[in-house]
Write an enzyme that holds these catalytic residues in place. Sequence first.
Site, PDB file in Angstrom:
ATOM      1  N   ASP A 227      70.224   3.388  -0.649  1.00  0.00           N
ATOM      2  CA  ASP A 227      70.160   3.099  -1.936  1.00  0.00           C
ATOM      3  C   ASP A 227      68.456   2.035  -2.123  1.00  0.00           C
ATOM      4  O   ASP A 227      67.892   2.456  -3.312  1.00  0.00           O
ATOM      5  CB  ASP A 227      71.004   1.367  -2.091  1.00  0.00           C
ATOM      6  CG  ASP A 227      71.374   0.924  -0.824  1.00  0.00           C
ATOM      7  OD1 ASP A 227      70.764   0.922   0.490  1.00  0.00           O
ATOM      8  OD2 ASP A 227      71.783  -0.026  -0.607  1.00  0.00           O
ATOM      9  N   ASP A 255      66.118  15.467  -5.910  1.00  0.00           N
ATOM     10  CA  ASP A 255      66.486  15.752  -7.469  1.00  0.00           C
ATOM     11  C   ASP A 255      65.710  14.509  -8.073  1.00  0.00           C
ATOM     12  O   ASP A 255      64.540  14.512  -9.805  1.00  0.00           O
ATOM     13  CB  ASP A 255      67.367  16.171  -8.482  1.00  0.00           C
ATOM     14  CG  ASP A 255      68.322  17.331  -8.317  1.00  0.00           C
ATOM     15  OD1 ASP A 255      67.390  17.911  -8.423  1.00  0.00           O
ATOM     16  OD2 ASP A 255      68.960  17.569  -9.362  1.00  0.00           O
TER      17      ASP A 255
END
Length: 360
Positions: A227, A255
């Site tokens: 995270d 990505d």
Amino acid sequence: MNYKIAVIPGDGIGPEIVAEAQKVLDAAGRKYGFSLEYQELLMGGASIDVNGVPLTEETIQAAKDSDAVLMGSIGGDAKTSPWYQLAPELRPEAGLLKIRKELNLFANVRPAYLYEELKAACPLRDEIIGDGFDMVIMRELTGGLYFGQRHTTEENGVRKAVDTLSYDEKEIRRIAIKGFEIARKRRKKVTSVDKANVLDSSRLWRNVVEEVAKEYPDVTLEHMLVDNCAMQLVRDPKQFDVILTENMFGDILSDEASMVTGSIGMLSSASLNETKFGLYEPSHGSAPDIAGKNIANPIATVLSAAMMLRYSLDLDDAAAGIEAAVKQVLADGYRTGDIFSEGCKKVGTVEMGDLIAARI
Ligand code: NAD
């Protein structure tokens, strides 16, 4: 030295961009003293049209017999192409999944590099970009959540679905070794990304990565929770050199990292196995919307070819030569349509290949 390269042009813009990459490779061969012997293979839609299947045993064997595979891209327009009327296991993409499995390509490497000249395409603010960033995401490709056992059940009218995230230490060790080896060819820093505050698989990941790190005292290792990494990629991407992570985290982070560079036509990728062997292809797809028009950007494929020289053939100088030639072409103001901005000179696929080759 002479090397055997299997070439899979594929579908859509694949043949156009691969031809330019070969042109640049041959120019690098003349300058740096090596030669490449190409064997062209069919895969994806091109193979369906000839053989009825997206990947044949002959293609797999020829790829295995080569030193590396250079690929364009496979697939067509899902709405209009007859390939997508076929059963899922006969469609173009099934060939790609199968060849990755057959060649045991467990390590996916995707660089995210921001060129000074293409800063305008980066969605981040100038003060964050600074003088650019240069990282690679090393993603485990054949294990974890996407390959674990899964099932969906229904009990008393309540539906329930289970996916399993499993890694053994061998799977972690082999990708960690790849990560450290690649860091050694770069700025010698590995950021291992996990969720060790919650997941057992991540705690094992962290332990094994630390064991491997002992063999690479010249490489700095740091751990980062996934995270936090997702935040850091947009807060301060310059801090990263090699990001080493498991399959699903890598899927998402790679990505994100490529998006912050802003230009899909520039992003290369490599999928590697335990030996030096690898399959090299651009990160983008076959772009059927622009196929055959001489407007596709060949740079992602050219940079994938440079990775092939570096990682599979140990021709580091030639790889750096190709990367420098790409930089020079951009500095000289040449752009394909996808990266064009006001004041630049617009060129087509073939001319871009010629310009890069001429600067080797
Ligand atoms: P895509 O990456 O092919 O295209 C997305 C957009 O980016 C399109 O507008 C396209 O014109 C543009 N684009 C992509 N590469 C470009 C380049 N080099 N130069 C200029 N513009 C470029 O993604 P998509 O449209 O979602 O997929 C098209 C086909 O590619 C599908 O069949 C898909 O399955 C396949 N695909 C294959 C691979 C692979 O072979 N590894 C990867 C992704 C998608």
